[in-house]
Enzyme design. Structure first.
Site, PDB file in Angstrom:
ATOM      1  N   HIS A 208       0.828  -1.169  -0.022  1.00 41.60           N
ATOM      2  CA  HIS A 208      -0.076   0.151  -0.109  1.00 41.60           C
ATOM      3  C   HIS A 208       0.830   1.473   0.105  1.00 41.60           C
ATOM      4  O   HIS A 208       0.286   2.341  -0.020  1.00 41.60           O
ATOM      5  CB  HIS A 208      -0.880  -0.071   1.174  1.00 41.60           C
ATOM      6  CG  HIS A 208       0.046   0.384   2.484  1.00 41.60           C
ATOM      7  ND1 HIS A 208       0.374  -0.896   2.960  1.00 41.60           N
ATOM      8  CD2 HIS A 208       0.230   1.401   3.033  1.00 41.60           C
ATOM      9  CE1 HIS A 208       1.334  -0.252   4.088  1.00 41.60           C
ATOM     10  NE2 HIS A 208       0.919   1.110   4.080  1.00 41.60           N
TER      11      HIS A 208
HETATM   12  C1  UD1 Z   1      -1.626   5.556   6.300  1.00 48.20           C
HETATM   13  C2  UD1 Z   1      -0.023   5.967   6.957  1.00 48.20           C
HETATM   14  C3  UD1 Z   1       0.866   4.800   6.680  1.00 48.20           C
HETATM   15  C4  UD1 Z   1       0.227   3.498   7.270  1.00 48.20           C
HETATM   16  C5  UD1 Z   1      -0.935   3.351   6.702  1.00 48.20           C
HETATM   17  C6  UD1 Z   1      -1.835   1.975   6.879  1.00 48.20           C
HETATM   18  C7  UD1 Z   1       0.454   8.322   6.843  1.00 48.20           C
HETATM   19  C8  UD1 Z   1       1.325   9.296   5.939  1.00 48.20           C
HETATM   20  N1  UD1 Z   1       0.238   7.144   6.202  1.00 48.20           N
HETATM   21  O1  UD1 Z   1      -1.402   5.272   5.012  1.00 48.20           O
HETATM   22  O2  UD1 Z   1       1.867   5.075   7.336  1.00 48.20           O
HETATM   23  O3  UD1 Z   1       1.128   2.415   6.625  1.00 48.20           O
HETATM   24  O4  UD1 Z   1      -1.797   4.225   6.865  1.00 48.20           O
HETATM   25  O5  UD1 Z   1      -2.899   1.730   6.395  1.00 48.20           O
HETATM   26  O6  UD1 Z   1      -0.026   8.793   7.798  1.00 48.20           O
HETATM   27  N2  UD1 Z   1      -9.055   4.987   2.663  1.00 48.20           N
HETATM   28  C9  UD1 Z   1     -10.412   4.662   2.839  1.00 48.20           C
HETATM   29  N3  UD1 Z   1     -10.580   4.040   3.965  1.00 48.20           N
HETATM   30  C10 UD1 Z   1      -9.939   4.383   5.253  1.00 48.20           C
HETATM   31  C11 UD1 Z   1      -8.771   5.094   5.170  1.00 48.20           C
HETATM   32  C12 UD1 Z   1      -8.273   5.485   3.748  1.00 48.20           C
HETATM   33  O7  UD1 Z   1     -10.866   4.224   1.874  1.00 48.20           O
HETATM   34  O8  UD1 Z   1     -10.646   4.220   6.275  1.00 48.20           O
HETATM   35  C13 UD1 Z   1      -8.541   5.662   1.438  1.00 48.20           C
HETATM   36  C14 UD1 Z   1      -8.958   7.097   1.156  1.00 48.20           C
HETATM   37  O9  UD1 Z   1      -9.309   7.109  -0.250  1.00 48.20           O
HETATM   38  C15 UD1 Z   1      -7.321   7.385   1.237  1.00 48.20           C
HETATM   39  C16 UD1 Z   1      -6.559   6.366   0.936  1.00 48.20           C
HETATM   40  O10 UD1 Z   1      -7.086   5.188   1.342  1.00 48.20           O
HETATM   41  O11 UD1 Z   1      -7.326   8.869   0.545  1.00 48.20           O
HETATM   42  C17 UD1 Z   1      -5.068   6.432   1.963  1.00 48.20           C
HETATM   43  O12 UD1 Z   1      -5.445   6.833   3.141  1.00 48.20           O
HETATM   44  P1  UD1 Z   1      -4.585   7.616   3.959  1.00 48.20           P
HETATM   45  O13 UD1 Z   1      -4.825   7.614   5.655  1.00 48.20           O
HETATM   46  O14 UD1 Z   1      -4.270   8.848   3.544  1.00 48.20           O
HETATM   47  O15 UD1 Z   1      -3.071   6.883   3.883  1.00 48.20           O
HETATM   48  P2  UD1 Z   1      -2.682   5.409   3.879  1.00 48.20           P
HETATM   49  O16 UD1 Z   1      -2.200   5.031   2.404  1.00 48.20           O
HETATM   50  O17 UD1 Z   1      -3.846   4.464   4.407  1.00 48.20           O
END
Ligand code: UD1
Length: 365
Positions: A208
């Site tokens: 991811h």
């Molecule tokens: C975040 C952390 C990363 C961790 C990861 C575990 C940061 C910079 N990154 O990355 O260190 O390894 O979490 O998962 O803080 N989304 C959903 N549902 C959710 C959450 C996210 O659909 O419950 C989607 C959204 O479209 C979002 C994307 O996933 O834009 C990324 O989520 P985000 O929290 O920005 O970063 P992660 O890639 O999850």
């Protein structure tokens, strides 16, 4: 004895298994009033709620509901929302964990309000500033009053950054506490069987990281790798929401959906995932936490990254860094050699939460 108000900041999936053991340990302390603050960085049922349920965490006392956004948007919203809570509640200690955007943002908000702040899983460094987590780690550790580290390399990194020894306390790896707390449920769980898999005859793959999944070219290579692994062994691939979005938008999803030896699942709850992990033959991942869990369990791990902030998992554990040029050779080796000799790092013993509680008691009382 004065009661001490402690905020535990939980934000995203990898945080929950770090907060839970400490939450349970503090519940047993007559001087501690513990409040969970959920920033809402992760909000899907299978990225958040299922972890609260598995880890027996109570409902958050405060929910900031920040959701997704760019880095500045997300961190900015967390700062604005947590500042309000922190100013009104004035906790005696704010505990942040890990390295996600909310970790850094809550640290900034609380330190600026003059609140004592502690970082659990301090000192890890990949020395790669293109990783958002590296920036979060550096900022958090520069500001927090108490730095609880998992390993000697982390202590060394902090000292090199000029941080005095009095702020640094090695406590071990808190995630192992979560595993041990739930070991009997994990062993009794039936996920491997439910997926029709045979123990040690399947691999688990997760990725991811933005560097792997946000670029069409890199993701196409990873999909090729996934399909290559299935020519040797069945594969379970729980797909992170960020990865799913990219697979869809780059038109790569159908290629993997049609592969019979590939089990695509939604992100799995903690107990189900650990049931899979502990019975797998090997793991291919870009996660931070999984590098540690596989080292603890003695499962070979190929990490699809150029660097790791957890070098102890390579030096002492079962982890090996890999990339497009060498992953197929590494794979052959893992398939042919099976178990690697490994040593579980010192203090990765399931008792980290009690060492953290002792440190809090010393700091606050
Ligand atoms: C975040 C952390 C990363 C961790 C990861 C575990 C940061 C910079 N990154 O990355 O260190 O390894 O979490 O998962 O803080 N989304 C959903 N549902 C959710 C959450 C996210 O659909 O419950 C989607 C959204 O479209 C979002 C994307 O996933 O834009 C990324 O989520 P985000 O929290 O920005 O970063 P992660 O890639 O999850």
């Amino acid at each position: 004895m004065n009661r001490q108000k402690i905020h535990l900041i939980a934000a995203a999936r990898p945080n929950f298994m770090k907060v839970a053991p400490l939450y349970h340990a503090l519940q047993g302390e007559p001087w501690a009033d513990v409040y969970i603050v959920h920033t809402g960085q992760h909000y899907d049922m299978n990225m958040s709620e299922s972890f609260f349920r598995d880890l027996r965490l109570c409902e958050p006392a405060f929910h900031l509901n920040v959701g997704s956004g760019t880095h500045a948007e997300q961190a900015g919203k967390v700062m604005m929302e947590y500042e309000k809570v922190c100013a009104a509640e004035r906790p005696n200690l704010v505990v942040v964990v890990g390295d996600v955007n909310s970790t850094m943002a809550c640290t900034l908000a609380s330190v600026k309000l003059g609140m004592a702040t502690a970082h659990l899983e301090a000192g890890l460094r990949s020395f790669d500033r293109s990783m958002p987590e590296e920036i979060n780690r550096i900022v958090t550790d520069a500001l927090a009053d108490l730095l609880w580290t998992p390993s000697p390399d982390a202590d060394e990194n902090l000292r090199r950054e000029g941080i005095g020894s009095s702020r640094i306390k090695r406590v071990g790896n808190i995630m192992i506490d979560s595993f041990e707390m739930l070991r009997s449920r994990i062993v009794a769980d039936t996920t491997v069987c439910d997926l029709g898999l045979v123990p040690r005859e399947f691999a688990v793959v997760t990725f991811h990281r933005p560097s792997n999944v946000d670029s069409a070219e890199n993701l196409r290579q990873l999909v090729g790798l996934l399909l290559h692994i299935t020519s040797h062994i069945e594969v379970v691939f729980p797909v992170h929401p960020r990865t799913l979005k990219s697979l869809r938008s780059f038109g790569l999803l159908t290629r993997i959906e049609t592969c019979a030896k590939l089990h695509l699942t939604a992100p799995l709850p903690y107990v189900n995932f650990m049931n899979l992990l502990m019975q797998s033959r090997f793991v291919v991942t870009d996660s931070g936490g999984i590098q540690e869990e596989t080292t603890y369990l003695g499962i070979p791990c190929l990490t699809l990254r150029d660097n790791t902030e957890r070098p102890i998992t390579v030096r002492q554990g079962t982890n090996r860094l890999t990339g497009p040029a060498k992953v197929r050779t590494d794979l052959e080796e893992v398939l042919n050699n099976g178990q690697r000799r490994h040593v579980v790092p010192e203090l990765w013993d399931g008792k980290t939460a009690s060492r953290v509680v002792a440190s809090i008691r010393e700091f606050l009382l």
